[in-house]
Design an enzyme around this catalytic site. Structure first.
Site, PDB file in Angstrom:
ATOM      1  N   TYR A  38      53.051  55.789  79.179  1.00 21.88           N
ATOM      2  CA  TYR A  38      53.561  56.152  80.398  1.00 21.88           C
ATOM      3  C   TYR A  38      53.740  54.965  81.221  1.00 21.88           C
ATOM      4  O   TYR A  38      53.914  55.154  82.717  1.00 21.88           O
ATOM      5  CB  TYR A  38      52.198  56.724  80.881  1.00 21.88           C
ATOM      6  CG  TYR A  38      52.154  58.149  80.458  1.00 21.88           C
ATOM      7  CD1 TYR A  38      52.005  58.275  78.909  1.00 21.88           C
ATOM      8  CD2 TYR A  38      52.267  59.334  81.024  1.00 21.88           C
ATOM      9  CE1 TYR A  38      51.805  59.670  78.482  1.00 21.88           C
ATOM     10  CE2 TYR A  38      52.013  60.779  80.569  1.00 21.88           C
ATOM     11  CZ  TYR A  38      51.964  60.816  79.185  1.00 21.88           C
ATOM     12  OH  TYR A  38      51.669  62.018  78.596  1.00 21.88           O
ATOM     13  N   LYS A  79      46.936  54.906  65.940  1.00 22.31           N
ATOM     14  CA  LYS A  79      47.701  54.824  64.850  1.00 22.31           C
ATOM     15  C   LYS A  79      48.371  53.329  64.560  1.00 22.31           C
ATOM     16  O   LYS A  79      49.154  53.236  64.708  1.00 22.31           O
ATOM     17  CB  LYS A  79      49.325  55.767  65.499  1.00 22.31           C
ATOM     18  CG  LYS A  79      50.204  55.935  64.160  1.00 22.31           C
ATOM     19  CD  LYS A  79      49.836  57.248  63.308  1.00 22.31           C
ATOM     20  CE  LYS A  79      50.975  57.268  62.443  1.00 22.31           C
ATOM     21  NZ  LYS A  79      50.559  58.347  61.397  1.00 22.31           N
ATOM     22  N   ASP A 136      47.045  61.771  63.648  1.00 21.13           N
ATOM     23  CA  ASP A 136      47.612  62.890  62.879  1.00 21.13           C
ATOM     24  C   ASP A 136      46.368  63.682  62.361  1.00 21.13           C
ATOM     25  O   ASP A 136      46.332  64.727  62.454  1.00 21.13           O
ATOM     26  CB  ASP A 136      48.599  62.598  61.905  1.00 21.13           C
ATOM     27  CG  ASP A 136      48.744  61.182  61.324  1.00 21.13           C
ATOM     28  OD1 ASP A 136      47.916  60.252  62.109  1.00 21.13           O
ATOM     29  OD2 ASP A 136      49.264  60.907  60.440  1.00 21.13           O
ATOM     30  N   ASP A 192      46.959  62.874  76.252  1.00 25.62           N
ATOM     31  CA  ASP A 192      47.779  63.785  76.867  1.00 25.62           C
ATOM     32  C   ASP A 192      47.987  65.153  75.933  1.00 25.62           C
ATOM     33  O   ASP A 192      47.534  66.236  76.188  1.00 25.62           O
ATOM     34  CB  ASP A 192      49.066  63.511  77.428  1.00 25.62           C
ATOM     35  CG  ASP A 192      49.795  64.515  78.276  1.00 25.62           C
ATOM     36  OD1 ASP A 192      48.872  65.434  78.584  1.00 25.62           O
ATOM     37  OD2 ASP A 192      50.855  64.362  78.459  1.00 25.62           O
TER      38      ASP A 192
END
Ligand code: NAI
Length: 345
Positions: free
Chosen positions: A133, A180, A213, A237
């Site tokens: 962002y 991740k 995930d 988000d």
């Protein structure tokens, strides 16, 4: 904040926003007033409508006003997809350094749904100022674009500490850091490392680690295992909407953007252009956000009363809006919430 006639008055900025924003934020204003909280609202417009007038969707006077009073309730602001101006929401969070996005996701016991019998009670803590962002995108060559993911030690340590302190304050037992780092070893690796370092200062809160995930699947299969979720901006988000879906949808989940000196409360949902102007939007999420604003200034009992009133109103299928499978309008659900406040149930 000031006192008039013995009653405490709260100064707050109100940004009605775009789409369903004006409809649902007026509902929140009415509920807060009916709950007996004396809020002096300073109304400001922001969003696409302000672009022509001020050359920006977020006029400087809005930032100045929030900075001055430290408190705001905000409706959703639309952001054009692919082209057009930069998100006013992102600009607001970055300009006021509202570094923590907090979204409590709790099952509403009076509502039926696929997860109705599951003890979902989690809090999403999303880093709000950096990651993808940061808005650092460029075209490298025709057909090749890059977006830069920014993760800093300072921001990661700050949000990790916020999450652990929130867990401690609310008597929660675990913070799950979501990442991740197996792929993004430097950026997500730094975020994870900061969570690990912060955890050492909190003996009574356990740190769990989960790859994003797997986290998405675990949320769908066994959401009750989560307590506090700590995530970088983008994952936060996406996971916020996923979690909202578990408890009945975007019309129900409140949120806050918190910084050292200001807090801006807003629902998780956007401007919902598909239903804007039809009077059918669910006002519950922004009403619950307003309740969290009231809690933020120390009026816990009133905040709890507003939350109970929303739950009571939603218990009757007649008061459920279209997103919850009913026919109620924004206005009729708002009236039911106010009536439930009055009955003190
Ligand atoms: P959205 O949240 O506006 O809508 C997604 C779906 O949920 C739609 O079907 C909508 O009708 C429904 N929905 C949302 N809130 C609802 C409510 N209170 N009651 C009943 N149904 C509701 O997400 P979308 O369509 O991706 O975004 C629309 C615009 O909102 C975009 O311009 C986006 O940038 C903006 N947005 C702004 C946010 C903010 O101001 N914080 C947050 C998310 C999106």
């Amino acid at each position: 904040m000031s006192t008039s006639g013995g009653k405490r008055a709260i100064e707050a900025v109100l940004i009605p926003g775009d789409g369903i924003g004006p409809e649902v934020s007026e509902a929140a204003v009415a509920v807060v007033e009916a709950a007996g909280v004396d809020v002096r609202w300073q109304r400001f417009e922001a969003g696409a409508s302000q672009l022509a007038v001020h050359g920006t969707p977020l006029p400087k006077e809005v930032l100045v006003a929030i900075h001055a009073v430290g408190l705001a309730l905000k409706g959703p602001i639309a952001t054009p997809i692919g082209t057009g101006f930069r998100s006013a929401n992102v600009t607001l969070r970055q300009s006021l350094d509202l570094y923590a996005c907090v979204r409590p996701v709790k099952i509403i016991p009076t509502l039926a749904g696929p997860y109705a019998d599951r003890a979902i009670d989690l809090v999403i803590v999303r880093e709000n100022t950096e990651d993808l962002y940061a808005g650092l995108e460029h075209r490298v060559a025709p057909g090749v674009c890059e977006s830069i993911k920014v993760v800093t030690e300072a921001a990661s340590l700050r949000i990790a500490r916020f999450a652990f302190e929130l867990a401690q304050r609310q008597g929660r037992r675990t913070v799950t850091v979501v990442h991740k780092a197996n792929i993004m070893k430097l950026t997500d690796g730094l975020f994870l490392d900061c969570a690990r370092r912060t955890a050492r200062d909190f003996a009574d809160v356990e740190l769990r680690e989960m790859i994003i995930d797997n986290c998405a699947m675990q949320l769908v299969l066994r959401p009750e295992q989560f307590d506090v979720l700590l995530l970088p901006n983008l994952y936060g988000d996406i996971v916020s909407d996923l979690a909202a879906g578990l408890v009945g949808g975007l019309g129900l989940v409140p949120g806050a953007n918190v910084g050292a000196s200001c807090a801006v409360f807003e629902a998780v949902h956007g401007s919902a252009p598909d239903i804007a102007g039809k009077g059918v939007a669910n006002p519950s999420a922004i009403v619950l956000s307003a309740a969290e604003m009231v809690r933020h200034v120390g009026e816990d009992a009133t905040a709890d009363r507003i939350v109970r009133a929303v739950h009571t109103a939603l218990a009757d299928p007649v008061n459920r809006t279209r997103d919850l499978g009913g026919d109620a309008t924004t206005a009729s659900l708002t009236r039911a919430i106010i009536a439930a406040l009055g009955s003190g149930r």
